[in-house]
Design an enzyme around this catalytic site. Structure first.
Site, PDB file in Angstrom:
ATOM      1  N   LYS A  96     -88.045 -12.369   5.892  1.00 18.67           N
ATOM      2  CA  LYS A  96     -88.115 -12.350   7.362  1.00 18.67           C
ATOM      3  C   LYS A  96     -88.419 -10.919   7.800  1.00 18.67           C
ATOM      4  O   LYS A  96     -87.562 -10.039   7.732  1.00 18.67           O
ATOM      5  CB  LYS A  96     -86.797 -12.795   8.005  1.00 18.67           C
ATOM      6  CG  LYS A  96     -86.993 -13.082   9.497  1.00 18.67           C
ATOM      7  CD  LYS A  96     -85.783 -12.790  10.354  1.00 18.67           C
ATOM      8  CE  LYS A  96     -85.710 -11.379  10.854  1.00 18.67           C
ATOM      9  NZ  LYS A  96     -86.753 -10.942  11.796  1.00 18.67           N
ATOM     10  N   GLU A 120     -79.817  -1.499   2.460  1.00 22.07           N
ATOM     11  CA  GLU A 120     -80.418  -0.177   2.730  1.00 22.07           C
ATOM     12  C   GLU A 120     -80.262   0.057   4.224  1.00 22.07           C
ATOM     13  O   GLU A 120     -81.000  -0.522   5.022  1.00 22.07           O
ATOM     14  CB  GLU A 120     -81.899  -0.176   2.333  1.00 22.07           C
ATOM     15  CG  GLU A 120     -82.149  -0.332   0.851  1.00 22.07           C
ATOM     16  CD  GLU A 120     -81.810   0.897   0.042  1.00 22.07           C
ATOM     17  OE1 GLU A 120     -81.537   1.958   0.637  1.00 22.07           O
ATOM     18  OE2 GLU A 120     -81.799   0.804  -1.197  1.00 22.07           O
ATOM     19  N   CYS A 148     -85.247   6.227   8.196  1.00 22.17           N
ATOM     20  CA  CYS A 148     -83.819   6.316   7.855  1.00 22.17           C
ATOM     21  C   CYS A 148     -83.507   7.626   7.154  1.00 22.17           C
ATOM     22  O   CYS A 148     -82.352   8.022   7.077  1.00 22.17           O
ATOM     23  CB  CYS A 148     -83.447   5.137   6.966  1.00 22.17           C
ATOM     24  SG  CYS A 148     -84.563   4.969   5.586  1.00 22.17           S
ATOM     25  N   GLU A 205     -77.355   8.233  14.402  1.00 19.12           N
ATOM     26  CA  GLU A 205     -78.728   8.243  13.903  1.00 19.12           C
ATOM     27  C   GLU A 205     -79.636   8.251  15.135  1.00 19.12           C
ATOM     28  O   GLU A 205     -79.575   7.350  15.976  1.00 19.12           O
ATOM     29  CB  GLU A 205     -78.961   6.972  13.071  1.00 19.12           C
ATOM     30  CG  GLU A 205     -80.315   6.911  12.436  1.00 19.12           C
ATOM     31  CD  GLU A 205     -80.511   5.667  11.577  1.00 19.12           C
ATOM     32  OE1 GLU A 205     -79.997   4.595  11.953  1.00 19.12           O
ATOM     33  OE2 GLU A 205     -81.187   5.768  10.544  1.00 19.12           O
TER      34      GLU A 205
END
Ligand code: NAP
Length: 494
Positions: free
Chosen positions: A189, A264, A298, A395
């Protein structure tokens, strides 16, 4: 690009790469309830096309098809699977330009970065095709001479993969390639913002001769598709790349059927410049690691930690390099920074900036949305940033560089580790003793020393703490898709 029925189509050399239905059991299948997902170009706001939204029932069908397909796939000679992956890799390279155009249109990154990502994604397919032939087992000394202990490695089963929009090609390649290499089948997906790159990869996999049902790709409602993937007991492994919040949710959903998982997740990378660093190299490294993909990776530097003695020199050079960045639609030549993925991303980044400024951070350049369009944000440098500020703790996922001062090595390590994340960290020094000390002291899965780009197919990529579990790439990348079976042979003396 040209106008067609109100949609702005992408002009490709091979227009049949632009797929809009789901890939289920080797067929292109429209949504069973007619639901469509518009795919937008973040640079212009134009709708590129609409993609079929698959239902939970179609997800179940894809999983069942994958289970049937896997029966033959896992029994093929490893060399045969390797050759099919090689053919897929070659087609991706042959169609690199078209895949890059699709990616820039739906994701926004500059075309040069998209070309780079296609090559990077394809490299995982080549690498894991080669590794398919090296899934060795063990013979272990037994407790008595009439016995032998044998360990064999077998594919874990049907794999479900959920991937993010920031690397629409590579995040799929580095999951699908190891899964297929060891004999698993997969249901993928992709993120709702970037389904077209995924579907084009599916088309090339079919052309490469990968059998029907071995790769299935469905776009659509994430909780509906994800709910089926995580509850269906045929699926034995979920591999996810995305935010830590969703990773935790999916991990919990997988618990009831005890699926293996790889996660992850998010990062909060420190980029440390010590007093003995080559400052020009550090500025170049910071530019690439901070601003690549408009700061939406990331492993992007999230906090730039500078020793007191080099602070002013670094700041001056970094500000001047940042001001030289060219911002715009990634299809145009010489653009170094494209848009963010959507308007919400701009709002989220701006909120982090403004709340940090209210707490005492000082804007050196940028500091707000860019007048180019609703998805653009100005490359921004903030100084006087401290541990308690939102830009330090979260983040950022945008082109914002917070600068923090330190005066000792231990203070730098303490600042770097002061986060729940643990994906990538960077530092610049020319002291070999410090290289070892700091590398070992950083609580991160990946450490780049005197380098701003760290990822490649040969190295193990993954995080610790709330950045997740598992490793992608390298010889270790197949382990997440394998089970070890212990076989005890007895009575050998009789
Ligand atoms: P996200 O919101 O977590 O979405 C990632 C994927 O999860 C998308 O396909 C999304 O689908 C899906 N999803 C969302 N909610 C779901 C649910 N309830 N059930 C099942 N699936 C669900 O993350 P993102 O904003 O796309 O990506 C950015 C994040 O990914 C950042 O935190 C970044 O650090 C992380 N990332 C990590 C790595 C790494 O290797 N560690 C690499 C790249 C990115 P929809 O798009 O349909 O919502």
């Amino acid at each position: 690009m040209k106008e067609t029925n109100g949609k702005v189509m992408i002009k490709l050399n091979d227009n049949t790469l632009l797929k809009t239905d789901a890939l289920i059991n080797g067929e292109w299948v429209p949504s069973d309830n007619g639901d469509l997902l518009p795919v937008k170009n973040p640079a212009t706001g134009d709708v590129i096309t609409q993609v079929s939204k698959s239902s939970a029932n179609q997800t179940k069908m894809a999983i069942e098809a994958a289970a049937i397909a896997m029966q033959d796939w896992k029994t093929l000679a490893a060399k045969t699977r390797a050759n099919l992956l090689k053919a897929w890799f070659e087609l991706m390279i042959e169609h690199q330009e078209d895949l890059a155009k699709i990616m820039t249109a739906e994701q926004g990154k500059p075309l040069a970065e998209s070309r780079g990502e296609v090559a990077y994604g394809a490299a995982f397919i080549e690498w894991f095709g080669e590794q398919a032939k090296r899934i060795d087992g063990d013979i272990i000394p037994a407790p008595s001479h009439d016995k032998r202990i044998v360990c064999i490695k077998q594919p874990v089963g049907v794999v479900a993969a959920i991937t993010p929009w920031n690397f629409p090609n590579a995040m799929i390649a580095r999951k699908a390639a190891p899964a297929l290499a060891v004999g698993c089948s997969i249901v993928i997906k992709p993120a709702s913002e970037t389904p077209l790159s995924a579907l084009a990869m599916g088309e090339l996999a079919l052309r490469a001769g990968i059998p029907k049902g071995v790769i299935n790709i469905l776009a659509g409602n994430s909780s509906e598709i994800g709910g089926e993937m995580t509850s269906n007991d045929i699926v034995r492994k979920l591999t996810f790349t995305g935010s830590t919040v969703i990773g935790k949710l999916l991990e919990a959903q997988c618990a009831s059927t005890m699926k293996k998982t790889s996660m992850e997740l998010g990062g909060n990378a420190p980029f440390i410049v010590f007093e003995d660093a080559d400052i020009d190299a550090a500025v170049s490294g910071a530019m690439i690691s901070k601003y690549r993909n408009s700061g939406q990776t990331c492993v992007c530097s999230n906090r730039i930690l500078l020793h007191d003695s080099i602070y002013d020199e670094f700041l001056e050079k970094f500000v001047s390099a940042t001001k030289a960045l060219t911002i715009g639609n990634g299809v145009e030549d010489h653009i170094s920074i494209g848009p963010l993925i959507n308007e919400k991303a701009v709002r989220d980044v701006d909120e982090l900036v403004q709340s940090s400024v209210s707490s005492g951070a000082e804007v050196i350049c940028g500091g707000g949305p860019h007048q180019l369009g609703s998805c653009f944000y100005q490359p921004t440098i903030l100084k006087n940033v401290s541990r308690d500020m939102p830009v330090f703790r979260n983040e950022i996922f945008g082109p914002v560089a917070p600068l923090v001062r330190f005066s000792t090595e231990s203070e730098a390590i303490s600042l770097a580790n002061d986060t729940e994340f643990g994906l990538a960290a960077y530092f610049y020094t020319r002291d070999i003793g410090r290289v070892w000390r700091v590398s070992e002291a950083l609580d991160y899965g990946i450490v780049g020393i005197n380098e701003g780009i760290i990822s490649n197919e040969m190295a193990p990529f993954g995080g610790v703490k709330e950045s997740g579990s598992g490793r992608e790439g390298s010889k270790y990348g197949v382990d997440d898709y394998l089970e070890i079976k212990y076989v005890l042979m007895g009575g050998l003396d009789r």
